[in-house]
Scaffold this motif. Structure first.
Motif, PDB file in Angstrom:
ATOM      1  N   ASP A 143      -9.195  -3.538   0.560  1.00  0.00           N
ATOM      2  CA  ASP A 143      -9.824  -3.312   1.862  1.00  0.00           C
ATOM      3  C   ASP A 143     -11.274  -2.864   1.737  1.00  0.00           C
ATOM      4  OD1 ASP A 143      -7.524  -4.141   3.001  1.00  0.00           O
ATOM      5  OD2 ASP A 143      -7.169  -2.350   4.220  1.00  0.00           O
ATOM      6  N   ASP A 191      -3.409   4.068   3.810  1.00  0.00           N
ATOM      7  CA  ASP A 191      -3.098   2.657   4.063  1.00  0.00           C
ATOM      8  C   ASP A 191      -4.071   1.744   3.319  1.00  0.00           C
ATOM      9  OD1 ASP A 191      -4.689   4.021   6.189  1.00  0.00           O
ATOM     10  OD2 ASP A 191      -5.133   1.966   6.778  1.00  0.00           O
ATOM     11  N   ASN A 192      -5.105   2.312   2.716  1.00  0.00           N
ATOM     12  CA  ASN A 192      -6.040   1.499   1.937  1.00  0.00           C
ATOM     13  C   ASN A 192      -5.883   1.739   0.439  1.00  0.00           C
ATOM     14  OD1 ASN A 192      -7.085   0.352   4.256  1.00  0.00           O
ATOM     15  ND2 ASN A 192      -8.730   1.860   4.448  1.00  0.00           N
ATOM     16  N   ARG A 218       0.843  -1.205   0.000  1.00  0.00           N
ATOM     17  CA  ARG A 218       0.000   0.000   0.000  1.00  0.00           C
ATOM     18  C   ARG A 218       0.873   1.247   0.000  1.00  0.00           C
ATOM     19  NH1 ARG A 218      -4.436  -2.125   3.338  1.00  0.00           N
ATOM     20  NH2 ARG A 218      -4.177  -4.382   3.227  1.00  0.00           N
TER      21      ARG A 218
HETATM   22 MG    MG Z   1      -7.156  -1.144   5.816  1.00  0.00          MG
END
Ligand code: MG
Ligand code: AMP
Length: 538
Positions: free
Chosen positions: A290, A280-281, A210
Protein backbone atom coordinates in the motif's frame (compact mmCIF):
# COMPACT_ATOMS: atom_id res chain seq x y z
CA UNK A 1 -9.38 -18.80 -26.68
CA UNK A 2 -11.81 -16.27 -28.14
CA UNK A 3 -12.36 -17.08 -31.86
CA UNK A 4 -10.45 -14.81 -34.20
CA UNK A 5 -7.87 -13.82 -31.66
CA UNK A 6 -4.27 -14.80 -32.17
CA UNK A 7 -2.45 -16.84 -29.54
CA UNK A 8 -1.65 -14.77 -26.47
CA UNK A 9 0.34 -15.91 -23.45
CA UNK A 10 -2.49 -14.52 -21.33
CA UNK A 11 -4.65 -17.38 -22.51
CA UNK A 12 -2.16 -19.88 -21.14
CA UNK A 13 -2.10 -18.52 -17.59
CA UNK A 14 -2.75 -21.26 -15.11
CA UNK A 15 -5.09 -20.22 -12.30
CA UNK A 16 -5.31 -22.00 -8.99
CA UNK A 17 -7.54 -19.93 -6.71
CA UNK A 18 -6.64 -21.29 -3.31
CA UNK A 19 -7.91 -18.42 -1.23
CA UNK A 20 -11.49 -18.62 -2.47
CA UNK A 21 -11.41 -22.40 -2.54
CA UNK A 22 -10.30 -22.81 1.06
CA UNK A 23 -11.82 -19.95 3.00
CA UNK A 24 -15.42 -19.07 3.86
CA UNK A 25 -17.10 -16.76 1.34
CA UNK A 26 -19.66 -14.06 1.93
CA UNK A 27 -22.91 -15.70 0.67
CA UNK A 28 -24.32 -12.39 -0.63
CA UNK A 29 -23.66 -12.15 -4.38
CA UNK A 30 -24.57 -8.52 -5.02
CA UNK A 31 -22.24 -5.59 -4.77
CA UNK A 32 -23.40 -3.14 -2.10
CA UNK A 33 -21.61 -1.77 0.93
CA UNK A 34 -22.11 -3.78 4.08
CA UNK A 35 -20.60 -5.44 7.12
CA UNK A 36 -19.56 -8.93 6.07
CA UNK A 37 -19.63 -11.39 8.95
CA UNK A 38 -18.02 -14.83 9.27
CA UNK A 39 -16.39 -14.63 5.87
CA UNK A 40 -12.93 -13.90 4.49
CA UNK A 41 -14.03 -12.42 1.18
CA UNK A 42 -16.85 -11.36 -1.12
CA UNK A 43 -17.02 -12.20 -4.79
CA UNK A 44 -17.20 -9.00 -6.84
CA UNK A 45 -16.56 -8.12 -10.45
CA UNK A 46 -14.43 -5.17 -11.52
CA UNK A 47 -16.34 -2.20 -12.97
CA UNK A 48 -16.24 -1.86 -16.76
CA UNK A 49 -14.41 1.21 -18.02
CA UNK A 50 -14.87 3.16 -21.22
CA UNK A 51 -11.46 3.73 -22.76
CA UNK A 52 -8.66 1.64 -21.26
CA UNK A 53 -5.17 2.70 -22.18
CA UNK A 54 -1.83 1.22 -21.21
CA UNK A 55 0.55 3.68 -19.59
CA UNK A 56 3.35 1.41 -18.43
CA UNK A 57 4.28 -2.20 -17.81
CA UNK A 58 7.06 -3.61 -15.71
CA UNK A 59 8.55 -6.26 -17.99
CA UNK A 60 10.24 -7.83 -14.97
CA UNK A 61 6.93 -8.21 -13.18
CA UNK A 62 5.33 -9.54 -16.39
CA UNK A 63 8.05 -12.18 -16.54
CA UNK A 64 6.85 -13.49 -13.17
CA UNK A 65 3.67 -14.47 -14.99
CA UNK A 66 5.60 -15.75 -18.02
CA UNK A 67 4.15 -12.90 -20.07
CA UNK A 68 6.26 -11.68 -22.96
CA UNK A 69 6.17 -8.34 -24.73
CA UNK A 70 3.68 -9.60 -27.28
CA UNK A 71 1.28 -10.40 -24.45
CA UNK A 72 1.57 -7.11 -22.67
CA UNK A 73 1.34 -5.09 -25.82
CA UNK A 74 -1.91 -6.75 -26.79
CA UNK A 75 -5.33 -5.17 -26.51
CA UNK A 76 -6.38 -8.15 -24.42
CA UNK A 77 -3.80 -7.19 -21.79
CA UNK A 78 -5.16 -3.69 -21.33
CA UNK A 79 -8.73 -5.00 -21.22
CA UNK A 80 -7.84 -7.59 -18.58
CA UNK A 81 -5.79 -5.29 -16.39
CA UNK A 82 -8.32 -2.50 -16.28
CA UNK A 83 -10.96 -5.04 -15.30
CA UNK A 84 -12.93 -5.06 -18.55
CA UNK A 85 -12.30 -8.69 -19.41
CA UNK A 86 -11.97 -11.75 -17.22
CA UNK A 87 -9.77 -14.60 -18.37
CA UNK A 88 -10.95 -18.18 -18.01
CA UNK A 89 -10.00 -19.30 -14.52
CA UNK A 90 -10.33 -15.89 -12.88
CA UNK A 91 -12.68 -15.66 -9.91
CA UNK A 92 -12.60 -12.05 -8.68
CA UNK A 93 -13.09 -11.16 -5.04
CA UNK A 94 -12.44 -8.54 -2.38
CA UNK A 95 -11.03 -9.46 1.03
CA UNK A 96 -12.51 -8.66 4.40
CA UNK A 97 -10.14 -7.08 6.88
CA UNK A 98 -10.08 -4.56 9.68
CA UNK A 99 -7.38 -2.44 11.18
CA UNK A 100 -6.06 0.03 13.66
CA UNK A 101 -5.75 3.38 11.95
CA UNK A 102 -3.49 5.91 13.69
CA UNK A 103 -3.74 3.86 16.86
CA UNK A 104 -7.52 3.44 16.95
CA UNK A 105 -9.53 0.36 16.07
CA UNK A 106 -11.44 1.22 12.89
CA UNK A 107 -13.56 -1.93 12.53
CA UNK A 108 -14.18 -3.42 9.10
CA UNK A 109 -12.15 -1.91 6.27
CA UNK A 110 -11.47 -4.50 3.59
CA UNK A 111 -10.50 -4.24 -0.07
CA UNK A 112 -12.43 -1.06 -0.75
CA UNK A 113 -10.86 -0.53 -4.13
CA UNK A 114 -8.79 -3.62 -4.67
CA UNK A 115 -10.14 -6.60 -6.55
CA UNK A 116 -8.20 -9.85 -6.66
CA UNK A 117 -8.61 -11.43 -10.07
CA UNK A 118 -7.17 -14.83 -9.27
CA UNK A 119 -3.97 -16.67 -8.40
CA UNK A 120 -1.57 -17.58 -11.17
CA UNK A 121 0.87 -20.43 -10.72
CA UNK A 122 3.74 -19.72 -13.08
CA UNK A 123 5.98 -22.17 -14.93
CA UNK A 124 8.32 -22.32 -11.97
CA UNK A 125 5.42 -23.25 -9.71
CA UNK A 126 5.40 -19.86 -7.97
CA UNK A 127 2.06 -18.40 -6.94
CA UNK A 128 1.14 -14.81 -7.79
CA UNK A 129 -2.14 -13.24 -6.77
CA UNK A 130 -3.26 -10.68 -9.36
CA UNK A 131 -4.91 -7.65 -7.82
CA UNK A 132 -6.37 -4.57 -9.49
CA UNK A 133 -6.31 -1.39 -7.46
CA UNK A 134 -8.87 1.19 -8.50
CA UNK A 135 -11.21 -1.11 -10.43
CA UNK A 136 -14.45 0.01 -8.81
CA UNK A 137 -16.43 -0.37 -5.61
CA UNK A 138 -16.72 -3.49 -3.53
CA UNK A 139 -18.80 -4.37 -0.44
CA UNK A 140 -15.91 -2.87 1.55
CA UNK A 141 -15.83 0.55 -0.13
CA UNK A 142 -17.62 2.28 2.77
CA UNK A 143 -18.27 5.88 1.70
CA UNK A 144 -15.65 5.95 -1.07
CA UNK A 145 -15.79 5.26 -4.81
CA UNK A 146 -13.46 2.29 -5.26
CA UNK A 147 -11.35 4.24 -7.75
CA UNK A 148 -7.80 5.53 -7.96
CA UNK A 149 -6.31 8.54 -9.72
CA UNK A 150 -3.32 8.68 -12.03
CA UNK A 151 -0.97 10.51 -9.64
CA UNK A 152 -1.29 7.99 -6.82
CA UNK A 153 -1.21 5.07 -9.25
CA UNK A 154 2.06 6.32 -10.78
CA UNK A 155 3.49 6.58 -7.30
CA UNK A 156 2.43 3.04 -6.43
CA UNK A 157 3.56 1.56 -9.75
CA UNK A 158 7.01 3.13 -9.71
CA UNK A 159 7.75 2.70 -6.05
CA UNK A 160 6.73 -0.98 -5.95
CA UNK A 161 9.24 -1.76 -8.65
CA UNK A 162 11.89 0.60 -7.26
CA UNK A 163 11.57 -1.11 -3.89
CA UNK A 164 11.97 -4.53 -5.48
CA UNK A 165 15.12 -3.47 -7.30
CA UNK A 166 16.50 -2.06 -4.07
CA UNK A 167 16.25 -5.63 -2.82
CA UNK A 168 13.50 -4.84 -0.32
CA UNK A 169 10.48 -7.12 0.07
CA UNK A 170 7.44 -5.61 -1.61
CA UNK A 171 4.31 -6.31 -3.57
CA UNK A 172 5.06 -5.92 -7.29
CA UNK A 173 3.43 -3.78 -9.93
CA UNK A 174 2.63 -5.36 -13.28
CA UNK A 175 0.86 -2.57 -15.09
CA UNK A 176 -0.44 0.96 -14.95
CA UNK A 177 -3.45 1.81 -17.06
CA UNK A 178 -5.80 4.71 -17.57
CA UNK A 179 -9.49 3.98 -17.47
CA UNK A 180 -10.53 6.82 -19.77
CA UNK A 181 -12.74 8.15 -17.01
CA UNK A 182 -12.30 10.93 -14.53
CA UNK A 183 -12.42 10.68 -10.77
CA UNK A 184 -13.24 13.49 -8.41
CA UNK A 185 -10.74 14.15 -5.65
CA UNK A 186 -10.34 16.90 -3.09
CA UNK A 187 -6.58 16.55 -2.84
CA UNK A 188 -6.13 18.91 0.11
CA UNK A 189 -9.46 18.18 1.77
CA UNK A 190 -10.16 21.93 1.55
CA UNK A 191 -13.43 21.96 -0.33
CA UNK A 192 -11.87 22.28 -3.80
CA UNK A 193 -12.46 18.96 -5.53
CA UNK A 194 -11.02 18.42 -9.00
CA UNK A 195 -11.61 15.93 -11.78
CA UNK A 196 -8.53 13.77 -12.23
CA UNK A 197 -7.70 10.94 -14.65
CA UNK A 198 -8.75 7.55 -13.29
CA UNK A 199 -6.16 4.76 -13.31
CA UNK A 200 -5.68 1.15 -12.31
CA UNK A 201 -2.53 -0.58 -11.10
CA UNK A 202 -2.29 -4.35 -11.25
CA UNK A 203 -0.30 -5.55 -8.27
CA UNK A 204 1.23 -8.97 -7.79
CA UNK A 205 2.02 -10.68 -4.54
CA UNK A 206 2.23 -14.25 -3.26
CA UNK A 207 -0.42 -13.04 -0.79
CA UNK A 208 -2.16 -9.78 0.01
CA UNK A 209 -3.12 -10.90 3.51
CA UNK A 210 -2.57 -8.18 6.12
CA UNK A 211 -2.48 -8.12 9.91
CA UNK A 212 -5.97 -6.68 9.61
CA UNK A 213 -7.31 -9.86 7.97
CA UNK A 214 -6.72 -11.69 11.27
CA UNK A 215 -7.78 -8.75 13.39
CA UNK A 216 -11.29 -8.53 11.97
CA UNK A 217 -12.10 -12.11 12.96
CA UNK A 218 -10.35 -11.69 16.31
CA UNK A 219 -12.39 -8.57 17.06
CA UNK A 220 -15.63 -10.28 16.09
CA UNK A 221 -14.77 -13.42 18.01
CA UNK A 222 -15.15 -15.44 14.85
CA UNK A 223 -12.71 -18.02 16.15
CA UNK A 224 -13.48 -20.74 13.62
CA UNK A 225 -12.84 -18.40 10.70
CA UNK A 226 -9.79 -17.02 12.47
CA UNK A 227 -8.32 -20.49 12.78
CA UNK A 228 -9.16 -21.31 9.17
CA UNK A 229 -7.36 -18.18 8.02
CA UNK A 230 -4.28 -18.85 10.15
CA UNK A 231 -4.10 -22.48 9.01
CA UNK A 232 -4.61 -21.43 5.41
CA UNK A 233 -1.84 -18.83 5.66
CA UNK A 234 0.60 -21.29 7.17
CA UNK A 235 -0.18 -23.98 4.60
CA UNK A 236 0.01 -21.59 1.68
CA UNK A 237 2.69 -19.08 2.55
CA UNK A 238 4.68 -20.67 5.38
CA UNK A 239 4.78 -24.36 4.37
CA UNK A 240 8.38 -24.63 5.64
CA UNK A 241 7.00 -24.27 9.20
CA UNK A 242 5.17 -27.58 9.03
CA UNK A 243 1.52 -28.51 9.50
CA UNK A 244 -0.64 -26.02 11.46
CA UNK A 245 -0.71 -26.74 15.21
CA UNK A 246 0.28 -25.06 18.46
CA UNK A 247 4.05 -25.14 17.89
CA UNK A 248 3.73 -24.08 14.29
CA UNK A 249 1.53 -21.13 15.29
CA UNK A 250 4.26 -19.86 17.58
CA UNK A 251 6.95 -20.30 14.95
CA UNK A 252 4.71 -18.52 12.48
CA UNK A 253 4.25 -15.53 14.74
CA UNK A 254 8.00 -15.44 15.40
CA UNK A 255 8.68 -15.43 11.69
CA UNK A 256 6.19 -12.61 11.09
CA UNK A 257 8.03 -10.62 13.78
CA UNK A 258 11.36 -11.31 12.12
CA UNK A 259 10.35 -10.44 8.56
CA UNK A 260 8.60 -7.29 9.75
CA UNK A 261 11.70 -6.30 11.66
CA UNK A 262 14.03 -6.73 8.73
CA UNK A 263 11.59 -4.93 6.43
CA UNK A 264 11.56 -1.79 8.56
CA UNK A 265 15.36 -1.89 8.88
CA UNK A 266 15.57 -2.07 5.10
CA UNK A 267 13.27 0.94 4.81
CA UNK A 268 15.44 2.90 7.18
CA UNK A 269 18.58 1.91 5.36
CA UNK A 270 17.33 3.54 2.17
CA UNK A 271 15.48 6.43 3.82
CA UNK A 272 11.94 5.25 3.08
CA UNK A 273 9.01 6.40 5.18
CA UNK A 274 5.85 4.38 4.58
CA UNK A 275 3.65 7.13 5.93
CA UNK A 276 0.59 5.04 6.91
CA UNK A 277 1.68 2.08 8.99
CA UNK A 278 -1.85 1.20 10.04
CA UNK A 279 -2.30 -2.49 10.84
CA UNK A 280 -4.33 -2.91 7.65
CA UNK A 281 -1.24 -1.81 5.71
CA UNK A 282 1.03 -4.46 7.25
CA UNK A 283 1.62 -7.52 5.11
CA UNK A 284 1.70 -10.89 6.85
CA UNK A 285 4.62 -11.75 4.56
CA UNK A 286 6.63 -8.74 5.67
CA UNK A 287 6.28 -7.04 2.29
CA UNK A 288 6.01 -3.33 1.69
CA UNK A 289 2.34 -2.90 0.81
CA UNK A 290 0.00 0.00 0.00
CA UNK A 291 2.06 2.82 -1.38
CA UNK A 292 0.08 5.87 -0.34
CA UNK A 293 1.55 9.06 1.09
CA UNK A 294 5.00 7.49 1.42
CA UNK A 295 8.18 9.46 0.96
CA UNK A 296 11.95 9.34 0.87
CA UNK A 297 14.09 11.27 3.28
CA UNK A 298 15.81 14.11 1.52
CA UNK A 299 17.65 15.95 4.27
CA UNK A 300 18.05 13.63 7.24
CA UNK A 301 15.26 14.49 9.66
CA UNK A 302 14.27 11.65 11.98
CA UNK A 303 10.83 13.07 12.70
CA UNK A 304 9.94 13.69 9.08
CA UNK A 305 6.66 12.27 7.84
CA UNK A 306 5.41 12.66 4.29
CA UNK A 307 1.78 12.29 5.33
CA UNK A 308 -0.13 15.55 5.92
CA UNK A 309 -2.71 13.67 8.00
CA UNK A 310 0.16 12.70 10.31
CA UNK A 311 1.90 16.08 10.37
CA UNK A 312 0.69 16.85 13.86
CA UNK A 313 1.24 13.58 15.73
CA UNK A 314 4.12 12.28 13.56
CA UNK A 315 3.14 8.78 14.59
CA UNK A 316 4.54 7.35 11.35
CA UNK A 317 7.66 9.50 11.02
CA UNK A 318 10.99 7.99 9.90
CA UNK A 319 12.39 7.15 13.31
CA UNK A 320 9.15 5.74 14.77
CA UNK A 321 8.79 3.00 12.20
CA UNK A 322 10.40 0.26 14.30
CA UNK A 323 8.34 1.07 17.36
CA UNK A 324 5.16 1.22 15.30
CA UNK A 325 5.91 -2.13 13.67
CA UNK A 326 6.19 -3.59 17.17
CA UNK A 327 2.94 -1.96 18.23
CA UNK A 328 1.26 -3.43 15.16
CA UNK A 329 2.71 -6.88 15.88
CA UNK A 330 1.28 -6.64 19.40
CA UNK A 331 -2.15 -5.97 17.86
CA UNK A 332 -1.66 -9.04 15.66
CA UNK A 333 -0.69 -11.08 18.72
CA UNK A 334 -3.91 -10.02 20.45
CA UNK A 335 -5.92 -10.93 17.38
CA UNK A 336 -4.51 -14.45 16.97
CA UNK A 337 -4.42 -15.20 20.70
CA UNK A 338 -7.80 -16.99 20.75
CA UNK A 339 -6.32 -19.64 18.46
CA UNK A 340 -2.83 -19.74 19.95
CA UNK A 341 -4.12 -19.54 23.58
CA UNK A 342 -0.68 -19.11 25.06
CA UNK A 343 0.39 -15.55 25.75
CA UNK A 344 3.91 -16.29 26.94
CA UNK A 345 5.57 -17.22 23.64
CA UNK A 346 3.76 -14.38 21.90
CA UNK A 347 5.15 -11.93 24.44
CA UNK A 348 8.58 -13.47 24.08
CA UNK A 349 8.46 -13.02 20.31
CA UNK A 350 7.58 -9.35 20.77
CA UNK A 351 10.48 -8.93 23.18
CA UNK A 352 12.77 -10.59 20.65
CA UNK A 353 11.61 -8.06 18.11
CA UNK A 354 12.87 -5.19 20.25
CA UNK A 355 16.25 -6.82 20.69
CA UNK A 356 16.53 -7.83 17.06
CA UNK A 357 15.52 -4.40 15.91
CA UNK A 358 18.13 -2.67 18.05
CA UNK A 359 20.84 -5.08 16.93
CA UNK A 360 19.72 -4.98 13.33
CA UNK A 361 19.76 -1.22 13.36
CA UNK A 362 23.32 -1.11 14.64
CA UNK A 363 24.44 -3.63 12.04
CA UNK A 364 22.65 -1.77 9.30
CA UNK A 365 24.23 1.54 10.28
CA UNK A 366 27.78 0.19 10.43
CA UNK A 367 27.25 -1.52 7.08
CA UNK A 368 26.19 1.81 5.62
CA UNK A 369 29.56 3.04 6.87
CA UNK A 370 31.41 0.13 5.26
CA UNK A 371 32.41 -1.47 8.56
CA UNK A 372 32.53 -5.20 9.17
CA UNK A 373 30.56 -5.39 12.37
CA UNK A 374 29.20 -3.28 15.17
CA UNK A 375 31.63 -2.74 18.04
CA UNK A 376 29.79 -1.22 21.00
CA UNK A 377 32.74 0.59 22.59
CA UNK A 378 33.46 2.64 19.46
CA UNK A 379 30.40 2.44 17.25
CA UNK A 380 27.69 3.63 19.60
CA UNK A 381 29.23 7.06 19.65
CA UNK A 382 30.25 6.88 15.99
CA UNK A 383 26.60 6.46 14.97
CA UNK A 384 25.26 8.94 17.49
CA UNK A 385 27.72 11.60 16.36
CA UNK A 386 26.99 10.84 12.73
CA UNK A 387 23.25 11.37 13.17
CA UNK A 388 23.91 14.62 15.03
CA UNK A 389 26.15 15.69 12.19
CA UNK A 390 23.56 14.92 9.53
CA UNK A 391 21.08 17.07 11.40
CA UNK A 392 23.51 19.88 12.15
CA UNK A 393 23.26 21.09 8.55
CA UNK A 394 20.54 20.02 6.16
CA UNK A 395 22.20 16.92 4.69
CA UNK A 396 20.84 14.66 1.99
CA UNK A 397 20.60 11.17 3.51
CA UNK A 398 21.14 9.32 0.22
CA UNK A 399 23.96 11.46 -1.15
CA UNK A 400 25.81 11.66 2.15
CA UNK A 401 26.58 7.95 2.28
CA UNK A 402 27.51 7.76 -1.40
CA UNK A 403 29.70 10.82 -0.84
CA UNK A 404 31.29 9.39 2.27
CA UNK A 405 32.40 6.34 0.28
CA UNK A 406 34.26 8.72 -2.04
CA UNK A 407 36.08 10.66 0.69
CA UNK A 408 39.83 10.04 0.59
CA UNK A 409 41.63 10.15 3.87
CA UNK A 410 45.12 11.54 4.00
CA UNK A 411 47.31 9.57 6.35
CA UNK A 412 47.97 12.55 8.56
CA UNK A 413 44.67 13.47 10.10
CA UNK A 414 46.04 15.03 13.26
CA UNK A 415 44.23 15.66 16.54
CA UNK A 416 42.88 19.15 16.17
CA UNK A 417 42.96 19.71 12.44
CA UNK A 418 39.88 21.32 11.04
CA UNK A 419 39.46 20.11 7.49
CA UNK A 420 37.60 21.99 4.82
CA UNK A 421 34.39 20.06 4.03
CA UNK A 422 35.39 17.33 1.54
CA UNK A 423 33.82 17.82 -1.90
CA UNK A 424 31.72 14.64 -1.91
CA UNK A 425 30.14 15.61 1.40
CA UNK A 426 29.61 19.19 0.35
CA UNK A 427 27.52 17.81 -2.53
CA UNK A 428 25.11 16.35 0.02
CA UNK A 429 24.54 19.64 1.84
CA UNK A 430 21.45 21.64 1.00
CA UNK A 431 23.17 24.92 1.89
CA UNK A 432 26.83 24.35 1.08
CA UNK A 433 27.49 28.09 1.11
CA UNK A 434 26.39 28.38 4.72
CA UNK A 435 29.03 26.20 6.29
CA UNK A 436 30.38 27.69 9.49
CA UNK A 437 33.42 26.83 11.54
CA UNK A 438 31.51 24.96 14.17
CA UNK A 439 30.16 22.57 11.54
CA UNK A 440 33.60 22.15 10.01
CA UNK A 441 34.94 21.22 13.43
CA UNK A 442 32.12 18.78 14.10
CA UNK A 443 32.61 17.16 10.70
CA UNK A 444 36.39 16.98 11.12
CA UNK A 445 36.00 15.35 14.52
CA UNK A 446 33.61 12.82 13.12
CA UNK A 447 35.75 12.05 10.07
CA UNK A 448 38.70 11.51 12.40
CA UNK A 449 36.62 9.13 14.50
CA UNK A 450 35.44 7.34 11.37
CA UNK A 451 38.91 7.16 9.89
CA UNK A 452 40.41 5.56 12.98
CA UNK A 453 37.54 3.09 12.98
CA UNK A 454 37.96 2.04 9.35
CA UNK A 455 41.69 1.54 9.86
CA UNK A 456 40.85 -1.00 12.58
CA UNK A 457 38.87 -3.10 10.10
CA UNK A 458 41.91 -3.44 7.82
CA UNK A 459 39.71 -3.56 4.72
CA UNK A 460 41.18 -1.75 1.69
CA UNK A 461 39.30 1.51 1.15
CA UNK A 462 38.22 0.56 -2.37
CA UNK A 463 36.66 -2.63 -1.03
CA UNK A 464 34.96 -0.64 1.67
CA UNK A 465 33.61 1.71 -0.96
CA UNK A 466 32.14 -1.23 -2.86
CA UNK A 467 30.54 -2.57 0.29
CA UNK A 468 29.06 0.82 1.11
CA UNK A 469 27.66 1.27 -2.37
CA UNK A 470 25.87 -2.04 -2.07
CA UNK A 471 24.07 -0.76 1.04
CA UNK A 472 23.55 2.83 0.02
CA UNK A 473 21.54 3.40 -3.13
CA UNK A 474 22.42 6.27 -5.44
CA UNK A 475 18.99 6.42 -7.07
CA UNK A 476 15.84 6.48 -4.99
CA UNK A 477 12.40 7.54 -6.14
CA UNK A 478 12.76 11.01 -4.72
CA UNK A 479 9.45 12.66 -3.99
CA UNK A 480 10.01 15.44 -6.48
CA UNK A 481 11.04 13.03 -9.25
CA UNK A 482 7.80 11.10 -8.90
CA UNK A 483 5.95 14.42 -8.93
CA UNK A 484 7.70 15.54 -12.14
CA UNK A 485 6.70 12.27 -13.80
CA UNK A 486 3.13 12.84 -12.60
CA UNK A 487 3.02 16.42 -13.93
CA UNK A 488 4.09 15.18 -17.36
CA UNK A 489 1.78 12.17 -17.31
CA UNK A 490 -1.19 14.37 -16.50
CA UNK A 491 -0.35 16.09 -19.81
CA UNK A 492 -0.25 12.77 -21.63
CA UNK A 493 3.53 12.44 -21.64
CA UNK A 494 4.45 9.17 -19.98
CA UNK A 495 8.13 9.28 -20.92
CA UNK A 496 9.36 10.10 -17.45
CA UNK A 497 7.37 7.24 -15.91
CA UNK A 498 9.19 4.91 -18.30
CA UNK A 499 12.55 6.52 -17.70
CA UNK A 500 12.23 6.41 -13.91
CA UNK A 501 11.20 2.76 -14.04
CA UNK A 502 14.36 2.04 -16.00
CA UNK A 503 16.70 4.08 -13.78
CA UNK A 504 15.30 2.57 -10.58
CA UNK A 505 16.23 -0.91 -11.83
CA UNK A 506 19.88 -0.48 -10.89
CA UNK A 507 19.73 1.85 -7.92
CA UNK A 508 23.13 1.01 -6.47
CA UNK A 509 25.10 1.53 -9.68
CA UNK A 510 26.20 4.79 -11.18
CA UNK A 511 24.44 5.23 -14.52
CA UNK A 512 26.18 7.56 -16.97
CA UNK A 513 23.77 10.15 -18.33
CA UNK A 514 21.32 9.65 -15.45
CA UNK A 515 23.02 12.00 -13.00
CA UNK A 516 19.94 14.21 -12.87
CA UNK A 517 18.09 11.45 -11.03
CA UNK A 518 20.67 11.38 -8.26
CA UNK A 519 20.51 15.02 -7.22
CA UNK A 520 19.38 16.82 -4.14
CA UNK A 521 15.81 18.05 -4.11
CA UNK A 522 15.74 21.38 -5.97
CA UNK A 523 14.56 24.46 -4.09
CA UNK A 524 11.28 24.70 -6.03
CA UNK A 525 10.27 21.34 -4.60
CA UNK A 526 10.93 22.20 -0.97
CA UNK A 527 7.35 23.05 -0.12
CA UNK A 528 5.46 21.92 -3.18
CA UNK A 529 2.57 19.54 -2.49
CA UNK A 530 3.40 16.09 -3.79
CA UNK A 531 7.10 16.79 -3.31
CA UNK A 532 7.34 17.43 0.39
CA UNK A 533 3.97 16.50 1.81
CA UNK A 534 1.21 14.26 0.56
CA UNK A 535 -2.37 13.84 1.55
CA UNK A 536 -4.07 10.46 1.81
CA UNK A 537 -6.39 11.48 -1.02
CA UNK A 538 -5.66 9.13 -3.85
MG1 MG B 1 -4.44 0.29 2.77
P1 AMP C 1 -5.63 3.17 2.95
O1 AMP C 1 -5.61 4.36 3.85
O2 AMP C 1 -5.39 3.48 1.51
O3 AMP C 1 -4.79 2.05 3.44
O4 AMP C 1 -7.14 2.65 2.97
C1 AMP C 1 -7.84 2.31 4.11
C2 AMP C 1 -9.13 1.66 3.71
O5 AMP C 1 -9.89 2.54 2.89
C3 AMP C 1 -8.98 0.37 2.93
O6 AMP C 1 -10.02 -0.48 3.31
C4 AMP C 1 -9.15 0.82 1.50
O7 AMP C 1 -9.60 -0.20 0.65
C5 AMP C 1 -10.18 1.92 1.64
N1 AMP C 1 -10.12 2.91 0.57
C6 AMP C 1 -9.17 3.84 0.35
N2 AMP C 1 -9.46 4.57 -0.73
C7 AMP C 1 -10.64 4.10 -1.23
C8 AMP C 1 -11.47 4.44 -2.34
N3 AMP C 1 -11.17 5.42 -3.18
N4 AMP C 1 -12.59 3.71 -2.50
C9 AMP C 1 -12.92 2.71 -1.66
N5 AMP C 1 -12.19 2.37 -0.61
C10 AMP C 1 -11.06 3.04 -0.38
Amino acid sequence: MTPGRSQNALDSLHFDNRFVRNLPPDPEPSNFRRQVMNACFSRVAPTQVSAPQLVAVSPDAAALLDLDEKAWQSDLFVQVFTGNHLLAGMDPFAMCYGGHQFGNWAGQLGDGRAINLGEVVNRQGRRWVLQLKGAGPTPYSRSADGLAVLRSSIREFLCSEAMFFLGIPTTRALSLTLTGETVERDMFYDGHPKEEPGAVVCRLSPSFIRFGNFQIHGARQENTVLQQLIDYTIRTDFPHLGAPGQDTYIRWFQEVCQTTCSLVLDWMRVGFVHGVMNTDNMSILGLTIDYGPYGWLEDYDPVWTPNTTDAHGRRYCFQNQGQIALWNLARLANAVYPVITDAKPLKAALEDFSRAFQQGWQTMMVQKLGLNRFQPDTDDSLIKNLLALLQARETDYTLFFRGLARVRFSKTLSENDILPVPGPIKEALYQPDQIHQEYEKQLSDWLRQYHSRIIQDKVPRNMQKKQMNRQNPLYVLRNYLAQMAIDKAENNDFSMVHELLEVMKTPYEFQPGKEKFAQKRPEWARNRPGCSMLSCSS
